[in-house]
Write an enzyme that holds these catalytic residues in place. Structure first.
Site, PDB file in Angstrom:
ATOM      1  N   PRO A  19       0.830  -1.208   0.000  1.00 29.48           N
ATOM      2  CA  PRO A  19       0.000   0.000   0.000  1.00 29.48           C
ATOM      3  C   PRO A  19       0.865   1.259   0.000  1.00 29.48           C
ATOM      4  CG  PRO A  19       0.035  -0.972   2.187  1.00 29.48           C
ATOM      5  CD  PRO A  19       0.796  -1.905   1.296  1.00 29.48           C
ATOM      6  N   GLY A  20       0.456   2.249  -0.752  1.00 34.98           N
ATOM      7  CA  GLY A  20       1.107   3.554  -0.737  1.00 34.98           C
ATOM      8  C   GLY A  20       0.096   4.575  -0.230  1.00 34.98           C
ATOM      9  N   ARG A  57      -2.052  16.296  -8.977  1.00 36.43           N
ATOM     10  CA  ARG A  57      -3.165  15.364  -9.196  1.00 36.43           C
ATOM     11  C   ARG A  57      -4.404  16.014  -9.823  1.00 36.43           C
ATOM     12  NH1 ARG A  57      -5.558  13.006  -5.612  1.00 36.43           N
ATOM     13  NH2 ARG A  57      -5.762  11.020  -6.663  1.00 36.43           N
ATOM     14  N   TYR A  66      -5.261  14.161 -13.320  1.00 34.77           N
ATOM     15  CA  TYR A  66      -6.377  13.200 -13.241  1.00 34.77           C
ATOM     16  C   TYR A  66      -7.709  13.886 -13.006  1.00 34.77           C
ATOM     17  CZ  TYR A  66      -2.422  10.372 -11.328  1.00 34.77           C
ATOM     18  OH  TYR A  66      -1.223   9.768 -11.066  1.00 34.77           O
ATOM     19  N   CYS A  83       1.764  29.420 -15.453  1.00 36.65           N
ATOM     20  CA  CYS A  83       1.206  29.860 -16.739  1.00 36.65           C
ATOM     21  C   CYS A  83       0.656  28.692 -17.548  1.00 36.65           C
ATOM     22  CB  CYS A  83       2.269  30.576 -17.539  1.00 36.65           C
ATOM     23  SG  CYS A  83       3.091  31.816 -16.580  1.00 36.65           S
ATOM     24  N   TYR A 139       1.345  11.210  -3.320  1.00 39.96           N
ATOM     25  CA  TYR A 139       1.396  11.680  -4.706  1.00 39.96           C
ATOM     26  C   TYR A 139       1.264  13.201  -4.800  1.00 39.96           C
ATOM     27  CZ  TYR A 139       0.870   6.710  -5.330  1.00 39.96           C
ATOM     28  OH  TYR A 139       1.060   5.364  -5.240  1.00 39.96           O
TER      29      TYR A 139
HETATM   30  C1  LIG Z   1       2.125   2.529  -7.239  1.00 38.79           C
HETATM   31  C2  LIG Z   1       2.375   1.161  -6.793  1.00 38.79           C
HETATM   32  C3  LIG Z   1       1.979   0.757  -5.503  1.00 38.79           C
HETATM   33  C4  LIG Z   1       1.217   1.647  -4.567  1.00 38.79           C
HETATM   34  O1  LIG Z   1       0.009   2.037  -5.080  1.00 38.79           O
HETATM   35  P1  LIG Z   1      -1.088   2.765  -4.139  1.00 38.79           P
HETATM   36  O2  LIG Z   1      -2.243   2.945  -5.027  1.00 38.79           O
HETATM   37  O3  LIG Z   1      -0.484   4.046  -3.704  1.00 38.79           O
HETATM   38  O4  LIG Z   1      -1.364   1.866  -2.997  1.00 38.79           O
HETATM   39  C5  LIG Z   1       2.270  -0.518  -5.123  1.00 38.79           C
HETATM   40  N1  LIG Z   1       2.936  -1.381  -5.953  1.00 38.79           N
HETATM   41  C6  LIG Z   1       3.334  -1.019  -7.179  1.00 38.79           C
HETATM   42  C7  LIG Z   1       4.052  -1.999  -8.021  1.00 38.79           C
HETATM   43  C8  LIG Z   1       3.061   0.250  -7.644  1.00 38.79           C
HETATM   44  O5  LIG Z   1       3.444   0.599  -8.871  1.00 38.79           O
END
Ligand SMILES: *Cc1c(COP(=O)(O)O)cnc(C)c1O
Length: 423
Positions: free
Chosen positions: A279-280, A317, A321, A347, A376
């Site tokens: 998880p990120g 972001r 997106y 700009c 992000y």
């Molecule tokens: C970006 C990424 C993550 C984390 O993604 P999240 O949506 O931030 O949880 C984990 N593994 C890989 C391989 C990624 O490219």
């Protein structure tokens, strides 16, 4: 207007606080724009995730591409998380905190020869290959270094993560991973190579996924594949589900780790191997804000604009997106709402933080918090328009720490020089 619901960023006497510290106090010291993070948020989130999967042998690798601040990654590492890195630059950061390289995964769809070398020389736990060509290159480089590379192959399970197309990665049409139809053959071929050892199987189907179904479907497909691979004599030690767990930015109601666990644990337990997560965003997004000052307010025709000192160079972001971030005053004064575009000084018409947003009427010189800026945001910042990156602050209860200060103009020039021969 809507206010973001958080236990970590709260109002007291109409002043926005991070934990026990008024945001005003921080920005008086460091100016704006500034990224402000809550230490407690990161810890609570990590604990919630790991608790949900306590009944299965698992490890969590924080995807540091979402927030690579050294102190943030050290906080997670101290909670016993590993780290998922995507480039030699991220590897460098991870090693900087003194983490055991056996707690590192090296991911990325386009690793360079040099990055593979760095990963192998530093003995990371495993490299995740995303193509056959890459597997052969890893084998060749490992041979030159007299090593055996521990390898996971990223398989694209071809499921629809039902998220924004730019952050969907698990469909056959996406650039990521190898096709699941070919996975078994590729595993068998890889197992014959002398200098790679297939130890894991990996998926990552997208980001900001808010429903459990795509995970259920993908995990089931990957588990079937895991057993097929096993039946062919290749014993895998790790089953990596990737990241992608969604969070609330606006009014999304994402699943909780506990609900994900309930849905996939029965399948995971049968695998009898180590389960990995990457998880990120889940661990970082709602742990931060970007504080910004309103420089000007204006009306062009019927349209209201708040021109703020944060831009697409600080939080990209919304521009790329159309992502939503709550925006709310750091000091609650007004009561009447207006509809306004919140835009930066860069700009580009694409430089906006919010469009047609209902927000309380405010004046220039006041400050706003752009919420959910823990993931992000800083990591996607740039120096476009000659802008300096802002400072990053971590709050711990009633204290705050400046983990990096605002860039100077010297930073922007780095080693650039005037070449006399050109003139
Ligand atoms: C970006 C990424 C993550 C984390 O993604 P999240 O949506 O931030 O949880 C984990 N593994 C890989 C391989 C990624 O490219």
């Amino acid at each position: 207007m809507k206010y973001f619901n958080s236990n970590y960023f709260t109002y007291r006497n109409n002043q926005l606080f991070c934990e026990e510290v008024p945001i005003q106090k921080i920005i008086k010291k460091v100016g704006t724009p500034a990224y402000i993070y809550s230490k407690k948020f990161f810890i609570d989130r990590y604990n919630e995730f790991t608790e949900a999967f306590k009944n299965v042998n698992h490890s969590i690798f924080f995807a540091i591409k979402s927030n690579f601040n050294l102190n943030v990654i050290k906080l997670f590492s101290n909670l016993s998380a590993g780290l998922d890195v995507n480039s030699a630059g991220e590897l460098h950061r991870a090693l900087k905190i003194g983490i055991n390289p056996q707690k590192l995964l090296f991911s990325g769809v386009g690793k360079t020869r040099r990055e593979i070398e760095e990963a192998l020389k530093n003995n990371v736990l495993m490299l995740k290959a995303e193509s056959e060509e890459e597997i052969y290159l890893i084998d060749q480089i490992a041979h030159q270094l007299a090593k055996v590379a521990p390898l996971a192959i990223r398989v694209n399970p071809n499921v629809d993560a039902q998220t924004h197309p730019y952050i969907s990665t698990g469909l056959a049409k996406n650039k990521f991973g190898i096709s699941s139809d070919e996975a078994l053959r590729i595993y068998k071929d890889a197992a014959k190579l002398k200098n790679v050892r297939p130890v894991g199987i990996d998926m990552h189907i997208g980001s900001q996924i808010t429903s459990i179904e795509p995970y259920k479907e993908a995990v089931q497909k990957m588990a079937d594949l895991f057993f097929e691979i096993k039946a062919n004599g290749i014993e895998l030690e790790h089953f990596d589900i990737g990241g992608g767990m969604g969070v609330t930015y606006n009014d999304e109601i994402p699943f909780k780790p506990k609900e994900l666990a309930e849905a996939i644990l029965p399948t995971l337990k049968k695998l009898n191997c180590e389960i990995m997560f990457e998880p990120g965003r889940f661990l970082s997004a709602n742990g931060g804000i970007l504080a910004t000052e309103i420089l000007y307010t204006k009306k062009n025709g019927d349209k209201n604009f708040l021109v703020v000192d944060a831009s697409m160079t600080d939080i990209l972001r919304p521009s790329i997106y159309g992502a939503y971030h709550h925006i709310q005053p750091i000091e609650k004064n007004g009561t009447d709402d207006i509809i306004a575009d919140v835009v930066g000084p860069v700009c580009e018409s694409g430089d906006f933080v919010a469009k047609d947003r209902e927000i309380v009427k405010c004046k220039s010189g006041e400050f706003l918090a752009i919420m959910s800026a823990g993931a992000y945001s800083m990591v996607m910042s740039s120096n476009y328009n000659g802008r300096r990156r802002g400072p990053e602050i971590i709050v711990d209860k009633d204290k705050f720490f400046i983990t990096r200060s605002r860039e100077t103009f010297e930073h922007l020039l780095y080693d650039e020089k005037i070449i006399n021969e050109l003139f």
